[in-house]
Design a protein around this motif. Structure first.
Motif, PDB file in Angstrom:
ATOM      1  N   UNK A 128       0.855  -1.352  -0.076  1.00  0.00           N
ATOM      2  CA  UNK A 128       0.166  -0.356  -0.066  1.00  0.00           C
ATOM      3  C   UNK A 128       0.759   1.162  -0.116  1.00  0.00           C
ATOM      4  N   UNK A 129       1.948   1.298   0.639  1.00  0.00           N
ATOM      5  CA  UNK A 129       2.797   2.399   1.007  1.00  0.00           C
ATOM      6  C   UNK A 129       3.714   2.639  -0.503  1.00  0.00           C
ATOM      7  N   UNK A 130       4.133   1.762  -0.975  1.00  0.00           N
ATOM      8  CA  UNK A 130       4.940   1.829  -1.964  1.00  0.00           C
ATOM      9  C   UNK A 130       4.471   1.653  -3.504  1.00  0.00           C
ATOM     10  N   UNK A 131       3.286   0.983  -3.677  1.00  0.00           N
ATOM     11  CA  UNK A 131       2.849   0.704  -4.859  1.00  0.00           C
ATOM     12  C   UNK A 131       1.314   0.839  -4.847  1.00  0.00           C
ATOM     13  N   UNK A 132       0.619   1.607  -4.367  1.00  0.00           N
ATOM     14  CA  UNK A 132      -0.620   1.839  -4.457  1.00  0.00           C
ATOM     15  C   UNK A 132      -0.802   2.866  -5.453  1.00  0.00           C
ATOM     16  N   UNK A 133      -1.886   2.755  -6.556  1.00  0.00           N
ATOM     17  CA  UNK A 133      -3.049   1.606  -6.253  1.00  0.00           C
ATOM     18  C   UNK A 133      -2.479   0.470  -6.823  1.00  0.00           C
ATOM     19  N   UNK A 134      -1.559   0.399  -7.627  1.00  0.00           N
ATOM     20  CA  UNK A 134      -1.037  -0.841  -8.261  1.00  0.00           C
ATOM     21  C   UNK A 134      -0.888  -0.541  -9.796  1.00  0.00           C
ATOM     22  N   UNK A 135      -0.546  -1.341 -10.938  1.00  0.00           N
ATOM     23  CA  UNK A 135      -0.360  -2.805 -10.470  1.00  0.00           C
ATOM     24  C   UNK A 135       0.815  -3.110  -9.845  1.00  0.00           C
ATOM     25  N   UNK A 136       1.150  -4.366  -9.537  1.00  0.00           N
ATOM     26  CA  UNK A 136       2.470  -4.293  -8.832  1.00  0.00           C
ATOM     27  C   UNK A 136       2.920  -6.150  -8.987  1.00  0.00           C
ATOM     28  N   UNK A 137       3.934  -6.290  -9.041  1.00  0.00           N
ATOM     29  CA  UNK A 137       4.466  -7.846  -9.007  1.00  0.00           C
ATOM     30  C   UNK A 137       4.809  -8.292  -7.743  1.00  0.00           C
ATOM     31  N   UNK A 138       4.325  -9.553  -7.338  1.00  0.00           N
ATOM     32  CA  UNK A 138       4.850 -10.304  -5.851  1.00  0.00           C
ATOM     33  C   UNK A 138       5.823 -11.253  -6.601  1.00  0.00           C
ATOM     34  N   UNK A 139       6.853 -11.526  -5.844  1.00  0.00           N
ATOM     35  CA  UNK A 139       7.991 -12.642  -6.307  1.00  0.00           C
ATOM     36  C   UNK A 139       8.683 -12.750  -4.963  1.00  0.00           C
ATOM     37  N   UNK A 140       9.122 -14.362  -4.996  1.00  0.00           N
ATOM     38  CA  UNK A 140      10.025 -14.804  -3.904  1.00  0.00           C
ATOM     39  C   UNK A 140      11.502 -14.421  -4.453  1.00  0.00           C
ATOM     40  N   UNK A 141      12.359 -13.847  -3.201  1.00  0.00           N
ATOM     41  CA  UNK A 141      13.778 -13.673  -3.528  1.00  0.00           C
ATOM     42  C   UNK A 141      14.398 -14.790  -4.111  1.00  0.00           C
ATOM     43  N   UNK A 151       1.156 -11.278 -10.903  1.00  0.00           N
ATOM     44  CA  UNK A 151       0.958  -9.783 -11.239  1.00  0.00           C
ATOM     45  C   UNK A 151      -0.546  -9.457 -10.557  1.00  0.00           C
ATOM     46  N   UNK A 152      -0.415  -8.286  -9.772  1.00  0.00           N
ATOM     47  CA  UNK A 152      -1.903  -7.847  -9.328  1.00  0.00           C
ATOM     48  C   UNK A 152      -2.230  -6.362  -9.878  1.00  0.00           C
ATOM     49  N   UNK A 153      -3.695  -6.325 -10.329  1.00  0.00           N
ATOM     50  CA  UNK A 153      -3.867  -5.337 -10.745  1.00  0.00           C
ATOM     51  C   UNK A 153      -4.160  -4.035  -9.741  1.00  0.00           C
ATOM     52  N   UNK A 154      -4.235  -4.555  -8.358  1.00  0.00           N
ATOM     53  CA  UNK A 154      -4.054  -3.544  -7.312  1.00  0.00           C
ATOM     54  C   UNK A 154      -3.781  -4.096  -6.140  1.00  0.00           C
ATOM     55  N   UNK A 155      -3.616  -3.178  -4.886  1.00  0.00           N
ATOM     56  CA  UNK A 155      -3.202  -3.825  -3.662  1.00  0.00           C
ATOM     57  C   UNK A 155      -4.145  -4.735  -3.040  1.00  0.00           C
ATOM     58  N   UNK A 156      -5.481  -4.433  -3.259  1.00  0.00           N
ATOM     59  CA  UNK A 156      -6.599  -5.105  -2.940  1.00  0.00           C
ATOM     60  C   UNK A 156      -6.586  -6.688  -3.500  1.00  0.00           C
ATOM     61  N   UNK A 157      -6.173  -6.498  -4.724  1.00  0.00           N
ATOM     62  CA  UNK A 157      -6.113  -7.978  -5.310  1.00  0.00           C
ATOM     63  C   UNK A 157      -4.965  -8.736  -4.745  1.00  0.00           C
ATOM     64  N   UNK A 158      -3.953  -8.007  -4.347  1.00  0.00           N
ATOM     65  CA  UNK A 158      -2.909  -8.925  -3.717  1.00  0.00           C
ATOM     66  C   UNK A 158      -3.427  -9.349  -2.273  1.00  0.00           C
ATOM     67  N   UNK A 159      -3.939  -8.321  -1.667  1.00  0.00           N
ATOM     68  CA  UNK A 159      -4.713  -8.737  -0.348  1.00  0.00           C
ATOM     69  C   UNK A 159      -5.447 -10.007  -0.219  1.00  0.00           C
ATOM     70  N   UNK A 160      -6.338 -10.074  -1.322  1.00  0.00           N
ATOM     71  CA  UNK A 160      -7.192 -11.037  -1.603  1.00  0.00           C
ATOM     72  C   UNK A 160      -6.541 -12.376  -1.865  1.00  0.00           C
ATOM     73  N   UNK A 161      -5.427 -12.237  -2.819  1.00  0.00           N
ATOM     74  CA  UNK A 161      -4.785 -13.548  -2.865  1.00  0.00           C
ATOM     75  C   UNK A 161      -3.835 -13.964  -1.795  1.00  0.00           C
ATOM     76  N   UNK A 162      -3.544 -13.342  -0.846  1.00  0.00           N
ATOM     77  CA  UNK A 162      -2.774 -13.721   0.256  1.00  0.00           C
ATOM     78  C   UNK A 162      -3.527 -14.545   1.308  1.00  0.00           C
ATOM     79  N   UNK A 163      -4.690 -13.832   1.183  1.00  0.00           N
ATOM     80  CA  UNK A 163      -5.698 -14.887   2.152  1.00  0.00           C
ATOM     81  C   UNK A 163      -5.534 -16.108   2.179  1.00  0.00           C
TER      82      UNK A 163
END
Ligand SMILES: Nc1ncnc2c1ncn2[C@@H]1O[C@H](COP(=O)(O)OP(=O)(O)O)[C@@H](O)[C@H]1O
Ligand SMILES: [Mg+2]
Length: 332
Positions: A128-141, A151-163
């Motif tokens: 939220x702090x660095x990439x809002x509203x999106x899109x953003x990529x999540x990846x393992x180091x 790839x997530x279109x929004x921070x909310x989509x990332x949040x839903x995925x992590x659940x």
């Protein structure tokens, strides 16, 4: 006579190399480090060791193969053995963060990245702090094969995925990366191949069928079988086509090539496939360094370089043969 020892943990990736090595009569043997027992008070065998330990080894049930390899490489170098893609290369292979530091030091651009070692709440707060509203990529180091890259279109989509995130996608070293999504003019990435620190060729890879882009034939089959590749441009086809690879006739521009070669020299990496995406201004952003690289046989076939010294395995075989000749001269 000394030989090349190929350090690896996945026999499925060896046949194309074996063929190229055998074609030029290169003496070699495999050293499977998916597990192992080593007497550290003994000297290693004479020879040149080519390290192909993979960042994705844990996804094949070899959770500690990279750690074992780090120990073996230390033992080899302490005994003065030449290791192609030695300890420094392994260090980069298993950490994108360390890749990015080295890339930037060499003057290459990387996508803006935030590293998170914490719980999901912290990950979401950072997104939220660095990439809002999106899109953003999540990846393992510690990556590999595109597994867990989303790839997530929004921070909310990332949040839903992590659940309900699949446990096997959790980063094996505990470190997640949040990253700017690089918008490109066409849905392609470029992967530049290097052997002996020198540019061999570049392939363009079509990303419309997902992020799992390992060039090896066996991996293409994996993607087809899994049928779950993530489509960055909308609905994924039920059975995604295998990623398409095309060798670029004109290679890459000289300044980029020189900078990538300088990066490899400064980082102690002999063999690598380096991935980048050109942004809307055409500027390359480098996001992945594969010191354990594989080559796409169909693309090499189509470019008329399969089975020659200009192919990936061919260039690698020629480089290792030269190294072996060099060593034997030194020993004589
Ligand atoms: N920042 C990004 N912007 C756009 N696409 C990306 C980005 N990072 C990764 N990708 C896509 O996901 C694929 C896999 O990501 P990568 O960082 O190469 O992970 P791995 O080490 O698992 O191969 C890339 O080849 C590319 O297609
Ligand atoms: Mg990659």
């Amino acid at each position: 006579m000394t030989k090349i020892f190929v350090i690896h943990e996945n026999p499925q990736w060896l046949p194309p190399l074996a063929e190229a090595f055998d074609r030029i009569g290169l003496p070699w043997a495999e050293l499977d480090l998916s597990r192992g027992v080593f007497d550290l008070s003994a000297a290693p065998p004479e020879g040149i060791f080519y390290n192909r330990m993979s960042a994705s080894s844990h996804t094949r049930g070899h959770r500690y193969a990279a750690e074992l390899t780090a120990g073996v490489l230390a033992w080899l170098t302490r005994h003065g053995r030449r290791v192609v893609n030695g300890p420094a290369a392994l260090d980069l292979e298993i950490s994108k963060v360390r890749q990015y530091a080295a890339l930037e030091q060499a003057g290459l651009r990387i996508p803006r990245t935030v590293m998170v070692q914490d719980d999901n709440a912290a990950l979401i707060a950072a997104a939220r702090r660095h990439f809002a509203p999106g899109p953003l990529i999540l990846k393992p180091n510690r990556g590999g094969k595109g597994l867990g890259v989303r790839l997530f279109a929004s921070v909310e989509a990332l949040e839903a995925h992590l659940e309900n995130a699949p446990a096997e996608e959790a980063p094996v070293d505990g470190i997640w990366l949040l990253q700017d999504y690089i918008r490109a003019e066409r849905p392609v990435i470029t992967r530049a191949e290097f052997a002996g620190g020198r540019f061999v060729y570049a392939v363009e890879v079509d990303t419309t069928s997902g992020f799992e882009l390992c060039p090896a034939d066996v991996c293409a089959t994996d993607v087809q079988a899994a049928g779950d590749a993530f489509c960055p441009v909308g609905a994924a086809p039920a059975v995604p086509a295998a990623p398409r690879f095309t060798v670029l006739k004109d290679g890459i521009e000289a300044p980029l090539r020189n900078r990538l070669e300088a990066f490899l020299a400064a980082s102690g990496v002999d063999v690598a496939g380096i991935e980048f995406i050109r942004d809307l201004e055409g500027q390359p952003l480098v996001y992945d360094v594969n010191t354990n690289t594989n080559y796409n046989p169909a693309a090499e076939e189509a470019a008329g370089i399969a089975g020659t010294a200009r192919s990936g395995p061919g260039a690698l075989a020629a480089f290792l043969a030269a190294e072996l000749g060099h060593r034997q001269q030194q020993a004589a």
